[in-house]
Motif scaffolding. Structure first.
Motif, short mmCIF file in Angstrom:
data_model
loop_
_atom_site.label_atom_id
_atom_site.label_comp_id
_atom_site.label_asym_id
_atom_site.label_seq_id
_atom_site.Cartn_x
_atom_site.Cartn_y
_atom_site.Cartn_z
N ALA A 81 10.81 -4.83 -3.30
CA ALA A 81 9.75 -5.11 -4.27
C ALA A 81 8.55 -4.21 -4.04
N CYS A 82 8.22 -3.94 -2.76
CA CYS A 82 7.10 -3.06 -2.42
C CYS A 82 7.35 -1.65 -2.92
N VAL A 83 8.55 -1.12 -2.63
CA VAL A 83 8.87 0.25 -3.03
C VAL A 83 8.87 0.40 -4.54
N ARG A 84 9.48 -0.55 -5.23
CA ARG A 84 9.56 -0.45 -6.68
C ARG A 84 8.20 -0.61 -7.35
N SER A 85 7.35 -1.48 -6.78
CA SER A 85 6.04 -1.71 -7.41
C SER A 85 5.13 -0.50 -7.27
N LEU A 86 5.37 0.36 -6.27
CA LEU A 86 4.51 1.52 -6.04
C LEU A 86 5.21 2.84 -6.34
N SER A 87 6.33 2.77 -7.06
CA SER A 87 7.02 4.02 -7.40
C SER A 87 7.45 4.03 -8.85
N CYS A 88 8.51 3.28 -9.17
CA CYS A 88 9.09 3.38 -10.51
C CYS A 88 8.67 2.26 -11.45
N GLU A 89 8.33 1.08 -10.92
CA GLU A 89 8.01 -0.06 -11.78
C GLU A 89 6.51 -0.19 -11.93
N VAL A 90 5.92 0.66 -12.76
CA VAL A 90 4.48 0.63 -12.97
C VAL A 90 4.20 0.66 -14.47
N GLY B 267 -8.01 12.42 -4.11
CA GLY B 267 -8.43 11.87 -5.39
C GLY B 267 -9.47 10.77 -5.26
N PHE B 268 -9.98 10.58 -4.02
CA PHE B 268 -11.01 9.57 -3.74
C PHE B 268 -10.55 8.14 -4.06
N GLN B 269 -9.27 7.86 -3.97
CA GLN B 269 -8.78 6.50 -4.19
C GLN B 269 -7.41 6.32 -3.55
N ARG B 270 -7.11 5.07 -3.21
CA ARG B 270 -5.81 4.72 -2.64
C ARG B 270 -5.14 3.67 -3.54
N TRP B 271 -3.83 3.66 -3.48
CA TRP B 271 -3.03 2.86 -4.41
C TRP B 271 -2.48 1.64 -3.68
N TYR B 272 -2.72 0.46 -4.29
CA TYR B 272 -2.25 -0.81 -3.73
C TYR B 272 -1.55 -1.61 -4.83
N SER B 273 -0.86 -2.65 -4.39
CA SER B 273 -0.26 -3.59 -5.34
C SER B 273 -0.17 -4.96 -4.67
N HIS C 223 0.85 -1.19 0.00
CA HIS C 223 0.00 0.00 0.00
C HIS C 223 0.88 1.24 0.00
N PHE C 224 0.46 2.25 -0.77
CA PHE C 224 1.17 3.53 -0.76
C PHE C 224 0.44 4.47 0.18
N CYS C 225 1.05 4.68 1.36
CA CYS C 225 0.46 5.55 2.37
C CYS C 225 0.79 7.01 2.02
N GLU C 226 -0.17 7.91 2.23
CA GLU C 226 0.05 9.32 1.92
C GLU C 226 1.03 9.98 2.87
N LEU C 227 1.23 9.36 4.06
CA LEU C 227 2.15 9.93 5.04
C LEU C 227 3.49 9.20 5.10
N HIS C 228 3.48 7.88 4.94
CA HIS C 228 4.68 7.08 5.16
C HIS C 228 5.23 6.43 3.90
N GLY C 229 4.58 6.62 2.76
CA GLY C 229 5.08 6.05 1.53
C GLY C 229 4.72 4.58 1.37
N PRO C 230 5.47 3.83 0.53
CA PRO C 230 5.16 2.42 0.28
C PRO C 230 5.34 1.57 1.55
#
Length: 557
Positions: free
Chosen positions: A109-118, A150-156, A9-16
């Motif tokens: 893997a968590c950081v890359r999946s929610l930052s650069c590898e999309v 944006g009314f949505q949260r980002w997961y992987s 999960h990509f947290c708005e305060l703490h990042g991936p």
């Protein structure tokens, strides 16, 4: 399967952040001193649960810095454990991996999946990784949240494994089943989102609120602490994800198995595998476009693939009536001369047309004739109500009222076999013992009448085997396989020499003499070899072309 699945999960305060992780623990191999000792069951699972509790308590300080959206299980929760009774493999789920050396792998893997590898659009599957940190199959997606930016949260959802080939080969399977899990989460969260919007529309509230840079971070902090269970209103969400991820690891590990092969795979095996892979990819694309459910995958052995190719998954058994039992039986019914003429057209790649009212009999005849050719040379339409051109099929079955075009009937590259009924008895009684010749008459017509004393060398050897009554049907089948493999090896040599290396006619003639394709029936031998080149697998052709581009060609010349 030596892999693990994690929800990120990509947290708005703490990042991936890693929310939930499921890994498989294989049972240790017993040592000689432990061979007669009882295997611990529940006590060992209890110790693993205690270990998970200890690790959870030891990281309580770190968890204190997390918001509710970054946390899955409470600090005192021991995690989830499932045991596969067949293999003894235990599937453990917690917020972080059980093994400390995997923590950094999953974290990266968590950081890359929610930052650069999309992938484009930030939703969908992607593959990345390396030998050191493992390879990752990642699928990113959004979950609706009325309080989020944006009314949505980002997961992987990521699957991490060290075996790159295995993970790539499992792509269609993983994509199909992970999409089911993701669609379930999204549809549940969407219902909660709609119900919350009906009670208090957040868009209007935000439009009417006063924006202040000083209080904006606090506003975001107050909205960032919603967990996934609160977004979906699913009280047993983590237990459900544990079951889903555990099944995925078990099914993905058992769908592909290693088999010991005696020697390299044959060209027929390679072609069948390529066809099965293409069918799975087409099915995956179709299901993705239609949004339909998943179908069970069936991965077969070499013998099962070849059997299904010959019998088209048992379709011949659907029809009542008499059928050809073997190639020798077909030769006995047609007669030596007519069978040789028909077999010659098959080996040369000409179109073989069977026209009659009994689709079961025609289907069984094609099943026997297919055995004369490599799998890659067979293109069949078993029974049709209209004529199909030769480029579409070299085996064509037609109903009796279908006319043959003039350019086909006058062509030397086709042969027509009319199956005419001579007795209108019950087909069921014929299946119980009546001979095919008492029911049907076979009329063979072709503008190309091949002399019976000539022909390709392979056809002569096949006829010798079929005419030897001391050889059983099984022995003749194995003999035919050996003959086909022998001539496929000659095809490979000729293909490499003429097509890849680009040698001249004189050198090619020397190679034909070396292969034993000259002399009596030389013209037919050359035609056969050229036709069989079309049956080579894409894998073999790609291997040859890669070797040439890699510098093999200058050395050979």
């Amino acid at each position: 399967m030596n892999a693990l699945v994690a929800l990120c999960h990509f947290c708005e305060l703490h990042g991936p952040r890693t929310l939930f992780c499921t890994e498989a623990l294989h049972p240790p191999s017993p040592t000689p001193s432990q061979a007669g000792a009882p295997i611990p069951g529940d006590r060992e699972s209890d110790r693993e649960g205690e270990g998970l509790t200890m690790r959870a308590n030891s990281s309580a300080t770190q968890r204190g810095d997390m918001c509710e959206g970054c946390r899955s299980l409470p600090a005192s929760h021991p995690g989830f454990v499932s045991v596969d009774s067949e293999t003894g493999i235990r599937f453990l789920s917690h917020q972080q991996p059980r093994q400390p050396q995997l923590f950094s792998v999953v974290r990266q893997a968590c950081v890359r999946s929610l930052s650069c590898e999309v992938c484009p659009g930030r939703e969908g599957p992607i593959f990345f990784g390396d030998e050191q940190h493992g390879f990752v199959f990642s699928h990113t997606f959004f979950i609706k949240d009325s309080l989020a930016r944006g009314f949505q949260r980002w997961y992987s959802i990521v699957m991490v494994a060290m075996d790159r080939i295995y993970l790539i080969n499992s792509w269609p399977f993983l994509l199909r089943h992970l999409r089911l899990t993701i669609q379930s989460l999204q549809s549940t969260a969407l219902k909660v989102f709609d119900s919350e919007q009906c009670v208090c529309p957040q868009r209007a509230v935000r439009m009417n609120s006063v924006f202040s840079p000083a209080v904006f971070p606090h506003q975001r902090s107050g909205n960032a602490a919603r967990s996934l269970p609160s977004l979906t209103q699913h009280t047993n969400l983590w237990a459900s994800l544990h079951s889903s991820f555990s099944w995925l690891l078990k099914a993905c590990g058992s769908r592909l198995t290693e088999k010991l092969l005696e020697g390299a795979p044959t060209e027929d095996t390679l072609v069948l595998i390529e066809r099965q892979t293409e069918q799975e990819e087409e099915m995956s694309c179709w299901e993705g476009a239609e949004g339909g459910g998943s179908r069970p995958q069936c991965h077969q052995s070499e013998s099962e693939l070849y059997r299904d190719f010959l019998f088209d998954e048992g379709k011949a058994e659907w029809y009542p009536g008499p059928k050809f039992r073997s190639l020798r039986h077909l030769r006995q019914v047609l007669g030596t001369t007519d069978f040789r003429q028909l077999a010659w057209h098959v080996l040369m790649g000409n179109q073989v047309i069977l026209r009659g009212a009994d689709p079961g009999l025609i289907h069984s005849a094609f099943t026997m004739l297919k055995a004369l050719l490599p799998v890659g040379c067979v293109r069949s339409v078993t029974y049709s109500a209209q004529y199909e051109e030769a480029y579409r099929c070299n085996f064509l079955g037609l109903s009796p009222d279908v006319p043959i075009p003039t350019h086909v009937s006058s062509s030397e590259f086709s042969v027509l076999v009319d199956v005419v009924s001579v007795e209108r008895g019950s087909l069921y009684s014929a299946a119980c013992g009546e001979d095919i010749l008492s029911l049907y008459q076979f009329n063979i017509s072709s503008t190309n009448s091949q002399p019976t004393d000539k022909g390709p060398t392979l056809l002569n050897k096949i006829e010798v085997a079929l005419s030897n009554e001391n050889l059983s049907v099984d022995v003749v089948s194995h003999c035919l396989l050996c003959l086909k493999e022998e001539w496929m090896n000659k095809v490979k040599v000729l293909f490499k020499f003429s097509k890849v290396d680009g040698r001249g006619r004189e050198d090619t003639q020397k190679v034909l003499a070396l292969l034993g394709a000259t002399g009596s029936g030389e013209e037919d031998n050359v035609k056969l070899l050229k036709f069989w080149m079309t049956g080579l697998s894409k894998t073999y052709k790609s291997h040859l072309m890669t070797a040439v581009r890699g510098g093999e060609r200058p050395l050979s010349q």
